[in-house]
Design a protein around this motif. Sequence first.
Motif, PDB file in Angstrom:
ATOM      1  N   GLU A 136     -70.445 -54.722  15.389  1.00 41.89           N
ATOM      2  CA  GLU A 136     -69.798 -53.541  15.937  1.00 41.89           C
ATOM      3  C   GLU A 136     -68.672 -53.837  16.933  1.00 41.89           C
ATOM      4  O   GLU A 136     -67.794 -53.010  17.113  1.00 41.89           O
ATOM      5  N   LEU A 137     -68.724 -54.962  17.613  1.00 44.35           N
ATOM      6  CA  LEU A 137     -67.710 -55.267  18.622  1.00 44.35           C
ATOM      7  C   LEU A 137     -66.541 -56.024  17.986  1.00 44.35           C
ATOM      8  O   LEU A 137     -66.711 -56.758  17.016  1.00 44.35           O
ATOM      9  N   LEU A 138     -65.400 -55.825  18.567  1.00 49.45           N
ATOM     10  CA  LEU A 138     -64.246 -56.589  18.125  1.00 49.45           C
ATOM     11  C   LEU A 138     -64.483 -58.054  18.462  1.00 49.45           C
ATOM     12  O   LEU A 138     -65.209 -58.385  19.401  1.00 49.45           O
ATOM     13  N   GLY A 139     -63.863 -58.947  17.746  1.00 47.72           N
ATOM     14  CA  GLY A 139     -64.058 -60.389  17.915  1.00 47.72           C
ATOM     15  C   GLY A 139     -63.950 -60.844  19.352  1.00 47.72           C
ATOM     16  O   GLY A 139     -64.795 -61.610  19.830  1.00 47.72           O
ATOM     17  N   ARG A 140     -62.895 -60.434  20.078  1.00 50.27           N
ATOM     18  CA  ARG A 140     -62.702 -60.878  21.462  1.00 50.27           C
ATOM     19  C   ARG A 140     -63.801 -60.355  22.371  1.00 50.27           C
ATOM     20  O   ARG A 140     -64.283 -61.076  23.251  1.00 50.27           O
ATOM     21  N   ASP A 141     -64.218 -59.116  22.175  1.00 47.84           N
ATOM     22  CA  ASP A 141     -65.278 -58.548  23.012  1.00 47.84           C
ATOM     23  C   ASP A 141     -66.591 -59.296  22.810  1.00 47.84           C
ATOM     24  O   ASP A 141     -67.297 -59.609  23.769  1.00 47.84           O
ATOM     25  N   PHE A 142     -66.902 -59.602  21.569  1.00 48.10           N
ATOM     26  CA  PHE A 142     -68.149 -60.327  21.292  1.00 48.10           C
ATOM     27  C   PHE A 142     -68.071 -61.742  21.871  1.00 48.10           C
ATOM     28  O   PHE A 142     -69.046 -62.216  22.481  1.00 48.10           O
ATOM     29  N   ASP A 143     -66.928 -62.403  21.674  1.00 47.13           N
ATOM     30  CA  ASP A 143     -66.751 -63.760  22.228  1.00 47.13           C
ATOM     31  C   ASP A 143     -66.874 -63.736  23.746  1.00 47.13           C
ATOM     32  O   ASP A 143     -67.466 -64.640  24.347  1.00 47.13           O
ATOM     33  N   ARG A 144     -66.330 -62.717  24.387  1.00 54.16           N
ATOM     34  CA  ARG A 144     -66.406 -62.589  25.848  1.00 54.16           C
ATOM     35  C   ARG A 144     -67.861 -62.425  26.298  1.00 54.16           C
ATOM     36  O   ARG A 144     -68.302 -63.030  27.264  1.00 54.16           O
ATOM     37  N   LEU A 145     -68.640 -61.597  25.578  1.00 55.50           N
ATOM     38  CA  LEU A 145     -70.062 -61.437  25.893  1.00 55.50           C
ATOM     39  C   LEU A 145     -70.816 -62.762  25.732  1.00 55.50           C
ATOM     40  O   LEU A 145     -71.669 -63.104  26.550  1.00 55.50           O
ATOM     41  N   CYS A 146     -70.486 -63.526  24.703  1.00 56.93           N
ATOM     42  CA  CYS A 146     -71.126 -64.827  24.492  1.00 56.93           C
ATOM     43  C   CYS A 146     -70.797 -65.783  25.639  1.00 56.93           C
ATOM     44  O   CYS A 146     -71.674 -66.498  26.135  1.00 56.93           O
ATOM     45  N   THR A 147     -69.538 -65.782  26.079  1.00 56.65           N
ATOM     46  CA  THR A 147     -69.126 -66.640  27.177  1.00 56.65           C
ATOM     47  C   THR A 147     -69.864 -66.256  28.475  1.00 56.65           C
ATOM     48  O   THR A 147     -70.363 -67.111  29.200  1.00 56.65           O
ATOM     49  N   LEU A 148     -69.913 -64.964  28.760  1.00 50.75           N
ATOM     50  CA  LEU A 148     -70.651 -64.482  29.943  1.00 50.75           C
ATOM     51  C   LEU A 148     -72.124 -64.867  29.891  1.00 50.75           C
ATOM     52  O   LEU A 148     -72.722 -65.245  30.904  1.00 50.75           O
ATOM     53  N   THR A 149     -72.719 -64.779  28.713  1.00 53.78           N
ATOM     54  CA  THR A 149     -74.140 -65.134  28.555  1.00 53.78           C
ATOM     55  C   THR A 149     -74.333 -66.625  28.785  1.00 53.78           C
ATOM     56  O   THR A 149     -75.261 -67.037  29.501  1.00 53.78           O
ATOM     57  N   ASP A 150     -73.431 -67.461  28.220  1.00 52.41           N
ATOM     58  CA  ASP A 150     -73.517 -68.916  28.443  1.00 52.41           C
ATOM     59  C   ASP A 150     -73.419 -69.244  29.933  1.00 52.41           C
ATOM     60  O   ASP A 150     -74.184 -70.065  30.458  1.00 52.41           O
ATOM     61  N   GLU A 151     -72.486 -68.586  30.631  1.00 51.94           N
ATOM     62  CA  GLU A 151     -72.320 -68.825  32.059  1.00 51.94           C
ATOM     63  C   GLU A 151     -73.554 -68.371  32.837  1.00 51.94           C
ATOM     64  O   GLU A 151     -73.978 -69.030  33.781  1.00 51.94           O
ATOM     65  N   SER A 152     -74.138 -67.275  32.436  1.00 48.60           N
ATOM     66  CA  SER A 152     -75.335 -66.752  33.095  1.00 48.60           C
ATOM     67  C   SER A 152     -76.505 -67.729  32.940  1.00 48.60           C
ATOM     68  O   SER A 152     -77.232 -67.994  33.894  1.00 48.60           O
ATOM     69  N   ILE A 153     -76.649 -68.287  31.770  1.00 48.59           N
ATOM     70  CA  ILE A 153     -77.743 -69.223  31.508  1.00 48.59           C
ATOM     71  C   ILE A 153     -77.545 -70.511  32.287  1.00 48.59           C
ATOM     72  O   ILE A 153     -78.483 -71.060  32.852  1.00 48.59           O
ATOM     73  N   SER A 154     -76.310 -70.994  32.351  1.00 48.70           N
ATOM     74  CA  SER A 154     -76.060 -72.262  33.040  1.00 48.70           C
ATOM     75  C   SER A 154     -75.945 -72.072  34.558  1.00 48.70           C
ATOM     76  O   SER A 154     -75.804 -73.043  35.282  1.00 48.70           O
ATOM     77  N   GLY A 155     -76.020 -70.834  35.040  1.00 49.13           N
ATOM     78  CA  GLY A 155     -75.989 -70.565  36.472  1.00 49.13           C
ATOM     79  C   GLY A 155     -74.597 -70.511  37.061  1.00 49.13           C
ATOM     80  O   GLY A 155     -74.402 -70.637  38.248  1.00 49.13           O
ATOM     81  N   ASN A 156     -73.579 -70.282  36.237  1.00 48.33           N
ATOM     82  CA  ASN A 156     -72.199 -70.241  36.711  1.00 48.33           C
ATOM     83  C   ASN A 156     -71.692 -68.806  36.817  1.00 48.33           C
ATOM     84  O   ASN A 156     -70.506 -68.563  36.648  1.00 48.33           O
ATOM     85  N   ASN A 157     -72.526 -67.861  37.142  1.00 51.16           N
ATOM     86  CA  ASN A 157     -72.058 -66.482  37.172  1.00 51.16           C
ATOM     87  C   ASN A 157     -71.469 -66.186  38.467  1.00 51.16           C
ATOM     88  O   ASN A 157     -71.080 -66.035  39.330  1.00 51.16           O
TER      89      ASN A 157
END
Length: 157
Positions: A136-157
Amino acid sequence: MENKTDLTKNTNSQVDAEKVGEILKKENVTTWRDLDFHQLGYEDLLTIKITIESEIMNITDQIDRATEKARKEGIYADRDWFRNAHIAKKKRGQTLFKINTIARRKKDVLKKENVIKTQEMDIRWERAFIGVARRELLGRDFDRLCTLTDESISGNN
């Protein structure tokens, strides 16, 4: 005329007796004493437990009435009856202890199974959510959510 509490007790006793009857029939025995408590499910154990607790209360009530009658009127219950009543109460108490021990273990197993089921449901929901988001999300929006999730998991939020 019975009061409301007595009617409720009678109704509950009938329901419990029906449940116990179903359990006995299912296990192909004639009395709860013949049951293999380890083979029963948690709910069936609780039903049998309630039945035994009720029997203990009835025996206790009979003993108390006999003791009171002896104290007030000097009329003593038969010695064998009195001894047998105490033995019956004690044996039911021992059985109740056994049932409580088995039920506690079964409850712990059920809790662990529920935790696992909940975790599995969470994983399925997250996977479905990711699939829907990807669709449902445009490519950039989905990629941005994935990047935010990766940062959240690694503690870089």
